[in-house]
Motif scaffolding. Structure first.
Motif, short mmCIF file in Angstrom:
data_model
loop_
_atom_site.label_atom_id
_atom_site.label_comp_id
_atom_site.label_asym_id
_atom_site.label_seq_id
_atom_site.Cartn_x
_atom_site.Cartn_y
_atom_site.Cartn_z
N ASP A 85 0.82 -1.23 0.00
CA ASP A 85 0.00 0.00 0.00
C ASP A 85 0.84 1.26 0.00
O ASP A 85 0.48 2.27 0.61
CB ASP A 85 -0.97 0.01 1.18
N ILE A 86 1.95 1.21 -0.71
CA ILE A 86 2.81 2.39 -0.84
C ILE A 86 2.47 3.10 -2.13
O ILE A 86 2.45 2.48 -3.21
CB ILE A 86 4.29 1.97 -0.81
N GLY A 87 2.16 4.39 -2.04
CA GLY A 87 1.73 5.13 -3.21
C GLY A 87 1.90 6.62 -3.01
O GLY A 87 2.82 7.06 -2.30
N PRO A 88 1.08 7.45 -3.64
CA PRO A 88 1.22 8.90 -3.55
C PRO A 88 1.28 9.39 -2.11
O PRO A 88 0.53 8.94 -1.24
CB PRO A 88 -0.04 9.41 -4.26
N GLY A 89 2.21 10.31 -1.88
CA GLY A 89 2.41 10.86 -0.54
C GLY A 89 3.45 10.12 0.27
O GLY A 89 3.92 10.63 1.30
N ALA A 90 3.83 8.93 -0.16
CA ALA A 90 4.82 8.14 0.56
C ALA A 90 6.22 8.41 0.03
O ALA A 90 6.41 8.83 -1.12
CB ALA A 90 4.52 6.65 0.44
#
Length: 391
Positions: A85-90
């Motif tokens: 669940d790594i995506g935008p903002g990370a």
């Protein structure tokens, strides 16, 4: 007749290739073609029994529980990050002295890569710099086991545990490498592997695999690689098309039992280079840490006269490569990350000094000896051009 090098004379001998698979193919041609025929005659070309068998065997080889075959090493990283669940903002902490796919996979999720510098003697992530780089947005650390030697994983995992971040290993160049008794890919949440033809375990086309010990990630990875589907034609979540095909799986499974032997042959070539080049010129040879096993995907030296030496060897019919001539943070495509000249001083200095010598299991001892003699001849006979030696 003699072949004239750019800065000297070399004997007229066959070229020394940087990498070649043809001897391996000729030796195993009958078995390879028989496998091709079996797969084509099976009636199943995608995600069949061959993929399942190779996933099981390769995961076990790595000391992991589960394997998920995908279409490339890049996708193995990408899907590993998506499964976490790594995506935008990370933010994902990694290094800039790597192949572009490492960073491209991070960006494909929408996350931002954050670079730390590397060790000058191993070229690997300087894990002592990781904790100071962690922010509230850091979700993952992505170490790259570069050139075939593992990153110092124990202190890195300690930092990750303390700071509550995941670890995904980029094992594209290091299949079979060992750190403190365990194979790479078995330490983090996921290990990502490439089976591109030049790799230590290479196929006859593209391919990759993600290995994990976690059952939840195994199921998620399998779903994500096939449109988010769990079996029937129904998408449980947004997914992708990334599948290792039956043919590549069969060929890779055929090659897997010989991998340790091929790594031994790579080490034997490395021993010829190390024994012949120690103390020569201003060369710095690969440093192998005592707690890990370098399997020499590449044999990479450092010298302040890199470009001169490369040109000389080319004139002697010896192919070499620079892996990688431009750090990613200096590439036009990644200027938006905001890094400036001098922000990663060790990484930037290495990019000016590194040179990879010919390395593959079927390289002959006499060919490696020719490489050694040509390099010794260069430093023995060529005057300094005025460029400073490496520090």
């Amino acid at each position: 007749m003699k072949k004239i090098g750019n800065r000297g004379e070399c004997s007229d001998q066959a070229p020394v290739r940087y990498w070649d698979y043809l001897d391996d193919y000729r030796r195993n041609r009958e078995e390879i073609l028989a496998l091709v025929d079996e797969v084509f005659a099976s009636g199943r070309l995608i995600l069949g029994s061959r993929v399942a068998a190779f996933e099981e065997h390769f995961a076990a080889f790595c000391g992991s529980r589960f394997g998920v075959g995908v279409n490339s090493g890049t996708d193995a990283i990408f899907l590993a990050l998506k499964a976490l669940d790594i995506g935008p903002g990370a933010e994902v902490i990694t290094v800039a002295n790597t192949a572009v796919p490492t960073v491209a996979a991070i960006r494909a999720t929408g996350a931002m890569p954050v670079f730390v510098d590397v060790e000058a003697d191993t070229f690997l992530m300087d894990v002592t710099r990781v904790e100071e780089t962690v922010t509230s947005r850091t979700r993952c650390v992505l170490p790259v086991h570069l050139y075939g030697q593992p990153v110092d994983m124990e202190p890195l995992l300690d930092v990750a545990r303390r700071r509550g971040v995941e670890v995904v290993e980029d094992c594209a160049q290091a299949a079979g490498a060992v750190y403190r008794g365990g194979r790479v890919g078995s330490f983090g949440a996921v290990g990502a592997f490439s089976f591109y033809p030049t790799k230590v375990l290479g196929g006859f086309g593209d391919g990759g695999m993600a290995v994990t010990k976690r059952e939840d990630l195994h199921h998620r990875l399998r779903r994500l690689r096939f449109y988010g589907m769990d079996g029937g034609y129904y998408s449980e979540e947004e997914g992708y098309n990334s599948r290792l095909d039956e043919l590549q799986a069969a060929l890779l499974d055929f090659r897997l039992p010989a991998l340790d032997e091929e790594i031994t042959r790579r080490k034997n070539i490395a021993a010829i280079y190390t024994g012949g080049l120690e103390g020569v010129g201003d060369i710095a040879l690969p440093l192998v840490q005592s707690d890990r096993n370098h399997q020499y995907y590449l044999y990479t030296i450092r010298t302040g006269r890199r470009d001169e030496l490369k040109n000389y060897l080319e004139g002697c019919g010896i192919e070499t490569r620079i892996n990688y001539p431009t750090p990613i943070h200096h590439m036009r495509g990644y200027r938006f990350l905001g890094y400036r000249q001098g922000s990663l001083p060790v990484t930037e200095r290495l990019a000016e000094e590194i040179l990879s010598l010919p390395m593959y299991p079927d390289l002959l001892a006499e060919e490696a000896g020719r490489v050694v003699e040509a390099i010794r001849s260069f430093f023995r006979n060529q005057p300094l051009s005025g460029k400073k030696d490496h520090g």
